[in-house]
Design a protein around this motif. Sequence first.
Motif, mmCIF file in Angstrom:
data_model
loop_
_atom_site.group_PDB
_atom_site.id
_atom_site.type_symbol
_atom_site.label_atom_id
_atom_site.label_comp_id
_atom_site.label_asym_id
_atom_site.label_seq_id
_atom_site.Cartn_x
_atom_site.Cartn_y
_atom_site.Cartn_z
ATOM 1 N N SER A 142 -63.851 37.758 44.700
ATOM 2 C CA SER A 142 -65.004 37.235 45.440
ATOM 3 C C SER A 142 -65.743 36.143 44.687
ATOM 4 O O SER A 142 -66.589 35.462 45.258
ATOM 5 C CB SER A 142 -65.977 38.376 45.772
ATOM 6 N N VAL A 143 -65.429 35.971 43.397
ATOM 7 C CA VAL A 143 -66.100 34.965 42.557
ATOM 8 C C VAL A 143 -65.246 33.700 42.536
ATOM 9 O O VAL A 143 -64.127 33.712 42.013
ATOM 10 C CB VAL A 143 -66.318 35.481 41.124
ATOM 11 N N PRO A 144 -65.712 32.571 43.075
ATOM 12 C CA PRO A 144 -64.924 31.333 43.087
ATOM 13 C C PRO A 144 -64.670 30.794 41.684
ATOM 14 O O PRO A 144 -65.542 30.851 40.817
ATOM 15 C CB PRO A 144 -65.802 30.360 43.894
ATOM 16 N N ARG A 145 -63.468 30.279 41.458
ATOM 17 C CA ARG A 145 -63.123 29.665 40.179
ATOM 18 C C ARG A 145 -63.527 28.199 40.194
ATOM 19 O O ARG A 145 -63.553 27.561 41.249
ATOM 20 C CB ARG A 145 -61.627 29.752 39.920
ATOM 21 N N MET A 146 -63.817 27.669 38.999
ATOM 22 C CA MET A 146 -64.107 26.235 38.894
ATOM 23 C C MET A 146 -62.870 25.445 38.503
ATOM 24 O O MET A 146 -62.714 24.289 38.892
ATOM 25 C CB MET A 146 -65.214 25.993 37.864
ATOM 26 N N VAL A 147 -61.992 26.059 37.682
ATOM 27 C CA VAL A 147 -60.756 25.407 37.247
ATOM 28 C C VAL A 147 -59.629 26.426 37.295
ATOM 29 O O VAL A 147 -59.863 27.639 37.351
ATOM 30 C CB VAL A 147 -60.875 24.829 35.818
ATOM 31 N N THR A 148 -58.406 25.959 37.261
ATOM 32 C CA THR A 148 -57.253 26.851 37.188
ATOM 33 C C THR A 148 -56.989 27.215 35.727
ATOM 34 O O THR A 148 -57.547 26.612 34.803
ATOM 35 C CB THR A 148 -56.006 26.180 37.773
ATOM 36 N N GLU A 149 -56.108 28.198 35.532
ATOM 37 C CA GLU A 149 -55.799 28.621 34.167
ATOM 38 C C GLU A 149 -55.093 27.520 33.391
ATOM 39 O O GLU A 149 -55.328 27.329 32.193
ATOM 40 C CB GLU A 149 -54.957 29.892 34.193
ATOM 41 N N SER A 150 -54.222 26.761 34.049
ATOM 42 C CA SER A 150 -53.535 25.654 33.372
ATOM 43 C C SER A 150 -54.528 24.552 32.996
ATOM 44 O O SER A 150 -54.409 23.929 31.926
ATOM 45 C CB SER A 150 -52.436 25.087 34.278
ATOM 46 N N GLN A 151 -55.518 24.317 33.852
ATOM 47 C CA GLN A 151 -56.553 23.335 33.525
ATOM 48 C C GLN A 151 -57.400 23.824 32.339
ATOM 49 O O GLN A 151 -57.811 23.014 31.500
ATOM 50 C CB GLN A 151 -57.441 23.084 34.744
ATOM 51 N N HIS A 152 -57.652 25.130 32.281
ATOM 52 C CA HIS A 152 -58.398 25.688 31.147
ATOM 53 C C HIS A 152 -57.651 25.463 29.837
ATOM 54 O O HIS A 152 -58.257 25.095 28.823
ATOM 55 C CB HIS A 152 -58.634 27.182 31.376
ATOM 56 N N ARG A 153 -56.323 25.668 29.872
ATOM 57 C CA ARG A 153 -55.531 25.428 28.661
ATOM 58 C C ARG A 153 -55.572 23.956 28.260
ATOM 59 O O ARG A 153 -55.592 23.620 27.080
ATOM 60 C CB ARG A 153 -54.086 25.888 28.883
ATOM 61 N N LYS A 154 -55.590 23.075 29.254
ATOM 62 C CA LYS A 154 -55.678 21.643 28.952
ATOM 63 C C LYS A 154 -57.027 21.313 28.316
ATOM 64 O O LYS A 154 -57.098 20.495 27.386
ATOM 65 C CB LYS A 154 -55.490 20.830 30.230
ATOM 66 N N ILE A 155 -58.110 21.943 28.800
ATOM 67 C CA ILE A 155 -59.432 21.723 28.209
ATOM 68 C C ILE A 155 -59.426 22.154 26.753
ATOM 69 O O ILE A 155 -59.939 21.452 25.867
ATOM 70 C CB ILE A 155 -60.512 22.488 29.008
ATOM 71 N N LEU A 156 -58.838 23.329 26.472
ATOM 72 C CA LEU A 156 -58.763 23.805 25.092
ATOM 73 C C LEU A 156 -57.946 22.846 24.231
ATOM 74 O O LEU A 156 -58.272 22.615 23.060
ATOM 75 C CB LEU A 156 -58.146 25.205 25.043
ATOM 76 N N SER A 157 -56.878 22.304 24.821
ATOM 77 C CA SER A 157 -56.061 21.342 24.079
ATOM 78 C C SER A 157 -56.861 20.078 23.770
ATOM 79 O O SER A 157 -56.785 19.535 22.667
ATOM 80 C CB SER A 157 -54.809 20.994 24.893
ATOM 81 N N LEU A 158 -57.650 19.629 24.740
ATOM 82 C CA LEU A 158 -58.476 18.434 24.517
ATOM 83 C C LEU A 158 -59.550 18.700 23.473
ATOM 84 O O LEU A 158 -59.936 17.821 22.703
ATOM 85 C CB LEU A 158 -59.127 17.995 25.834
ATOM 86 N N LEU A 159 -60.054 19.920 23.447
ATOM 87 C CA LEU A 159 -61.054 20.293 22.438
ATOM 88 C C LEU A 159 -60.417 20.548 21.085
ATOM 89 O O LEU A 159 -61.123 20.715 20.087
ATOM 90 C CB LEU A 159 -61.806 21.558 22.876
ATOM 91 N N ARG A 160 -59.094 20.648 21.085
ATOM 92 C CA ARG A 160 -58.337 20.937 19.868
ATOM 93 C C ARG A 160 -58.778 22.249 19.244
ATOM 94 O O ARG A 160 -59.140 22.326 18.065
ATOM 95 C CB ARG A 160 -58.452 19.794 18.849
ATOM 96 N N ARG A 161 -58.749 23.294 20.061
ATOM 97 C CA ARG A 161 -59.071 24.617 19.551
ATOM 98 C C ARG A 161 -57.994 25.054 18.570
ATOM 99 O O ARG A 161 -56.823 24.689 18.714
ATOM 100 C CB ARG A 161 -59.161 25.639 20.686
ATOM 101 N N PRO A 162 -58.327 25.887 17.551
ATOM 102 C CA PRO A 162 -57.340 26.285 16.540
ATOM 103 C C PRO A 162 -56.143 27.038 17.105
ATOM 104 O O PRO A 162 -55.068 26.992 16.536
ATOM 105 C CB PRO A 162 -58.171 27.199 15.614
ATOM 106 N N ASN A 163 -56.297 27.738 18.240
ATOM 107 C CA ASN A 163 -55.188 28.519 18.770
ATOM 108 C C ASN A 163 -54.301 27.728 19.724
ATOM 109 O O ASN A 163 -53.441 28.273 20.388
ATOM 110 C CB ASN A 163 -55.722 29.761 19.505
ATOM 111 N N MET A 164 -54.548 26.446 19.823
ATOM 112 C CA MET A 164 -53.762 25.602 20.718
ATOM 113 C C MET A 164 -52.896 24.641 19.902
ATOM 114 O O MET A 164 -53.311 24.178 18.836
ATOM 115 C CB MET A 164 -54.675 24.797 21.644
ATOM 116 N N PRO A 165 -51.693 24.335 20.380
ATOM 117 C CA PRO A 165 -50.846 23.366 19.654
ATOM 118 C C PRO A 165 -51.451 21.982 19.679
ATOM 119 O O PRO A 165 -52.055 21.566 20.662
ATOM 120 C CB PRO A 165 -49.532 23.405 20.445
ATOM 121 N N ARG A 166 -51.312 21.257 18.571
ATOM 122 C CA ARG A 166 -51.875 19.916 18.470
ATOM 123 C C ARG A 166 -50.752 18.886 18.495
ATOM 124 O O ARG A 166 -49.610 19.160 18.128
ATOM 125 C CB ARG A 166 -52.682 19.767 17.183
ATOM 126 N N SER A 167 -51.122 17.704 18.903
ATOM 127 C CA SER A 167 -50.130 16.636 18.965
ATOM 128 C C SER A 167 -49.856 16.038 17.589
ATOM 129 O O SER A 167 -48.925 15.281 17.419
ATOM 130 C CB SER A 167 -50.614 15.539 19.920
#
Length: 573
Positions: free
Chosen positions: A267-292
Amino acid sequence: MFNEINYSEIEFAAYNRKSSEQDERQALSVESQVEKAVEVAERLSINLKDEYILRESKSAKKSGKRSIFEGVIKDIEKGRIQGIITWHADRLSRNAGDAGRLVDLMDEGKLKCIITYQQIFRNTPADKQMFTITCAQAKMENDNKGENVKRGLAKKRRMGYLPAMAKIGYMNDKGEKGFRKTLIDEQRFPLVKKLLEMFLTGKYSVRELHKIAVNEMGLTTVPRKRIGGKSIKLSALYRALKDPFYAGFFHGKDDEGIIRRYEVNESVPRMVTESQHRKILSLLRRPNMPRSWVYRNDFPYKKHLKCGDCGGSITAEKKVQMICKECRKKFSLGHKTACPKCGVRIKGPKSGKILNYEYYHCVKKKNPKCPGKNISESEINGFFVQNVVSRLAVSPALRDWCIDSIRVLERREEMYGGKIEENWMNRLQNVQEQRKRLVSAHINGLINKEEFERENDRIEEETATIEAKIGKKGHSTEDLRGIEKKFDLLTEIRDIIENGSSEEKMEALSILGSNLTLTKKKLSVTNDFFCSTLEKYFDVAKSKNPRFEPEKTPANKDETEVFASVRPTMLRG
């Protein structure tokens, strides 16, 4: 039965407590407790002084956390109070520790009775047992409520709702407790969603988004009773960007206390999808995400350097330049594919001479206008060789002699150290006896408050000095293994600084504890206690015999009298 105690001869304190905890919000208010305590005192003809009508707003779940209650305990121990009036036994204790202290005071005869609005607990086996049972029951209620709260929180998580304040963009339902849902904040939901979508484009930094949110959107936090209603903070925007709730899931503890993933209710609307969330974390360069890219720390002096102009940190970067083979122009290589002067295409090292430079400079975070200049790694190497290596490098023979001498001194210290420590312990015991006599004299009125405070300060200062001496015992010299490691390093330090790898230089600086300060392109060095002491001894030895060179001390001491002439000086230190 009540006539066994003459209440007029007992000094009472009325203890009134209101917990700030959720589970005690239905308890009688503090002022209502005071009214009941005064009523009890009048009924039993107790002379209750205003200074002993005490109020406290603290939880009684844990022992030793209530300052006013601790004051009551001390007054009972000193004989100033012999009885307590309170609304209920659970006002005094909801834990076994405080209940046990009160029973112990009854056993010692210092606490005559505890009077509540419902009953009186006297110094009898039955009353003390009943008081303990009453406090134990209060503790059990607390523990049960804690388990019920945890179970309720876990249930709400299973339902797909956060058991906490709603995230920005959402709001809490004010319906029936236990069945409240998460709703859309019509005002903020579209704004937060727009910010997430803008960040996903990769065209905006978080700071730029924050400026847009504050200056253009006017995004504020939800106004509440005491907080909120203000512009969103940069840190809050960072938290929102990396929060998985906006993608439809969150993490929390289950019934067994294990952290697991929960899906947000449909019943709670989402703002982004899970894949978009992972992309946000990648852009933020979180430690648990692979870096380029992977950053390699090839700058050995970086963490040992500080800016002397503004006190900020020092960073480092590599510069690659090329001297064109055709026109001899020197230029920064970067991503250039041709010489900027003659236009000859760059086809690798054969196109010209490549120069590599490593520069260190202030990050200018503390002061953007910091006047600090950059300095090359080769300049730092030269400074280190001239000001550190030349003053601390030792020969293997001098290293062996120093370590042997330290062993002799260590055995000598072990021989006499026990007597020294015993002497300091005796002095500490004498000071502690002085404190006891001082407190006794103050309680008996033999000295006034000013004299007591003056003497007490003196005793505390002397105690701290003695304890520091005792604590220093055994730590006045460094561990022999650490000293051997440093001496081994000093025999190779010149070669490491001049020819060693970045890893070897970093390890050497860490072991020696040397730190550098860069001020207007001028370096200064600060060594640790070991290196500073060794340098001082070498300076004293050189003043005795200028021909003494630590780095060239021969293995065969019969070859020269230079070292023999300074050995007594170095031993004296």
